[in-house]
Write a protein that holds these residues in place. Structure first.
Motif, PDB file in Angstrom:
ATOM      1  N   CYS A  12      64.868  91.180   8.074  1.00 30.70           N
ATOM      2  CA  CYS A  12      65.267  89.952   7.398  1.00 30.70           C
ATOM      3  C   CYS A  12      66.620  89.519   7.960  1.00 30.70           C
ATOM      4  N   THR A  13      66.709  88.274   8.377  1.00 28.96           N
ATOM      5  CA  THR A  13      67.953  87.737   8.912  1.00 28.96           C
ATOM      6  C   THR A  13      68.454  86.641   7.987  1.00 28.96           C
ATOM      7  N   HIS A  14      69.726  86.700   7.663  1.00 30.92           N
ATOM      8  CA  HIS A  14      70.357  85.733   6.771  1.00 30.92           C
ATOM      9  C   HIS A  14      71.402  84.939   7.543  1.00 30.92           C
ATOM     10  N   MET A  15      71.364  83.636   7.417  1.00 26.66           N
ATOM     11  CA  MET A  15      72.373  82.793   8.033  1.00 26.66           C
ATOM     12  C   MET A  15      73.639  82.866   7.179  1.00 26.66           C
ATOM     13  N   GLU A  16      74.738  83.299   7.787  1.00 20.40           N
ATOM     14  CA  GLU A  16      76.013  83.392   7.074  1.00 20.40           C
ATOM     15  C   GLU A  16      76.814  82.102   7.228  1.00 20.40           C
ATOM     16  N   ASN A  17      76.931  81.604   8.452  1.00 17.90           N
ATOM     17  CA  ASN A  17      77.669  80.374   8.741  1.00 17.90           C
ATOM     18  C   ASN A  17      77.031  79.668   9.916  1.00 17.90           C
ATOM     19  N   LEU A  18      77.062  78.350   9.886  1.00 14.87           N
ATOM     20  CA  LEU A  18      76.568  77.539  10.994  1.00 14.87           C
ATOM     21  C   LEU A  18      77.630  76.490  11.297  1.00 14.87           C
ATOM     22  N   PHE A  19      78.082  76.486  12.547  1.00 14.61           N
ATOM     23  CA  PHE A  19      79.105  75.546  12.992  1.00 14.61           C
ATOM     24  C   PHE A  19      78.521  74.680  14.097  1.00 14.61           C
ATOM     25  N   GLU A  20      78.908  73.412  14.136  1.00 18.05           N
ATOM     26  CA  GLU A  20      78.382  72.485  15.144  1.00 18.05           C
ATOM     27  C   GLU A  20      79.524  71.623  15.656  1.00 18.05           C
ATOM     28  N   ASP A  21      79.530  71.410  16.966  1.00 17.79           N
ATOM     29  CA  ASP A  21      80.499  70.522  17.597  1.00 17.79           C
ATOM     30  C   ASP A  21      79.807  69.856  18.779  1.00 17.79           C
ATOM     31  N   GLY A  22      79.340  68.637  18.579  1.00 17.38           N
ATOM     32  CA  GLY A  22      78.633  67.930  19.642  1.00 17.38           C
ATOM     33  C   GLY A  22      77.338  68.634  19.999  1.00 17.38           C
ATOM     34  N   GLU A  23      77.233  69.056  21.253  1.00 18.73           N
ATOM     35  CA  GLU A  23      76.013  69.719  21.740  1.00 18.73           C
ATOM     36  C   GLU A  23      76.030  71.235  21.544  1.00 18.73           C
ATOM     37  N   TRP A  24      77.058  71.753  20.882  1.00 15.78           N
ATOM     38  CA  TRP A  24      77.181  73.203  20.708  1.00 15.78           C
ATOM     39  C   TRP A  24      77.059  73.597  19.247  1.00 15.78           C
ATOM     40  N   ALA A  25      76.392  74.724  19.011  1.00 14.23           N
ATOM     41  CA  ALA A  25      76.270  75.274  17.664  1.00 14.23           C
ATOM     42  C   ALA A  25      76.542  76.776  17.721  1.00 14.23           C
ATOM     43  N   ILE A  26      77.124  77.295  16.652  1.00 12.58           N
ATOM     44  CA  ILE A  26      77.404  78.722  16.514  1.00 12.58           C
ATOM     45  C   ILE A  26      76.791  79.180  15.194  1.00 12.58           C
ATOM     46  N   LEU A  27      76.027  80.253  15.255  1.00 16.58           N
ATOM     47  CA  LEU A  27      75.379  80.805  14.069  1.00 16.58           C
ATOM     48  C   LEU A  27      75.876  82.231  13.848  1.00 16.58           C
ATOM     49  N   GLU A  28      76.515  82.475  12.703  1.00 14.27           N
ATOM     50  CA  GLU A  28      76.863  83.833  12.303  1.00 14.27           C
ATOM     51  C   GLU A  28      75.752  84.309  11.370  1.00 14.27           C
ATOM     52  N   TRP A  29      75.256  85.524  11.594  1.00 15.36           N
ATOM     53  CA  TRP A  29      74.126  86.019  10.822  1.00 15.36           C
ATOM     54  C   TRP A  29      74.359  87.464  10.389  1.00 15.36           C
ATOM     55  N   SER A  30      73.583  87.881   9.396  1.00 12.51           N
ATOM     56  CA  SER A  30      73.498  89.290   9.015  1.00 12.51           C
ATOM     57  C   SER A  30      72.016  89.621   8.911  1.00 12.51           C
ATOM     58  N   GLY A  31      71.694  90.865   9.155  1.00 10.69           N
ATOM     59  CA  GLY A  31      70.294  91.266   9.119  1.00 10.69           C
ATOM     60  C   GLY A  31      70.120  92.668   8.575  1.00 10.69           C
ATOM     61  N   THR A  32      68.910  92.914   8.086  1.00  7.92           N
ATOM     62  CA  THR A  32      68.556  94.232   7.564  1.00  7.92           C
ATOM     63  C   THR A  32      67.135  94.571   8.018  1.00  7.92           C
ATOM     64  N   GLY A  33      66.799  95.832   7.952  1.00  9.39           N
ATOM     65  CA  GLY A  33      65.455  96.274   8.281  1.00  9.39           C
ATOM     66  C   GLY A  33      65.339  97.780   8.213  1.00  9.39           C
ATOM     67  N   THR A  34      64.110  98.261   8.370  1.00  9.94           N
ATOM     68  CA  THR A  34      63.828  99.696   8.332  1.00  9.94           C
ATOM     69  C   THR A  34      63.005 100.067   9.560  1.00  9.94           C
ATOM     70  N   PHE A  35      63.405 101.122  10.249  1.00 13.33           N
ATOM     71  CA  PHE A  35      62.794 101.580  11.497  1.00 13.33           C
ATOM     72  C   PHE A  35      61.531 102.390  11.186  1.00 13.33           C
ATOM     73  N   VAL A  36      60.348 101.715  11.175  1.00 11.86           N
ATOM     74  CA  VAL A  36      59.109 102.391  10.789  1.00 11.86           C
ATOM     75  C   VAL A  36      58.047 102.428  11.886  1.00 11.86           C
ATOM     76  N   GLY A  37      58.320 101.812  13.042  1.00 15.63           N
ATOM     77  CA  GLY A  37      57.366 101.844  14.151  1.00 15.63           C
ATOM     78  C   GLY A  37      58.094 102.126  15.453  1.00 15.63           C
ATOM     79  N   GLU A  38      57.383 102.603  16.458  1.00 17.68           N
ATOM     80  CA  GLU A  38      57.995 102.915  17.746  1.00 17.68           C
ATOM     81  C   GLU A  38      58.761 101.701  18.269  1.00 17.68           C
TER      82      GLU A  38
END
Length: 91
Positions: free
Chosen positions: A11-37
């Motif tokens: 699961c990925t959560h968007m923390e912050n999204l910044f935009e300036d003209g043609e550029w965007a920055i996405l700060e994210w956090s994520g979680t998960g469980t290692f259950v497959g190879e």
């Protein structure tokens, strides 16, 4: 096996999204469980919480360039993958 098969509860959560003209920055956090190879490693059943950042150059509503960063050492340590030259991509 793919990332999504190895970490089906990812699961990925968007923390912050910044935009300036043609550029965007996405700060994210994520979680998960290692259950497959994953990348040749046997699943450990361990979970992770991780933060990262993505940079996007968008032209005419299409991503022309993307680059992202996250702390691979923290991720691998949390899910029990050994840190070696093979697993860190320096081999």
């Amino acid at each position: 096996m793919s990332f999504f098969q190895a970490f089906p509860d990812n699961c990925t959560h968007m923390e912050n999204l910044f935009e300036d003209g043609e550029w965007a920055i996405l700060e994210w956090s994520g979680t998960g469980t290692f259950v497959g190879e994953f990348a040749g490693f046997t699943p450990t059943g361990k979970s992770y919480t991780l933060r990262g950042c993505g940079f996007f150059h968008v032209v005419d509503s299409k991503i022309q360039f993307q680059r992202g960063y996250f702390d691979k050492l923290t991720w691998f340590t949390q899910i029990g993958i050994p840190i070696t030259s093979e697993s860190d991509g320096t081999a």
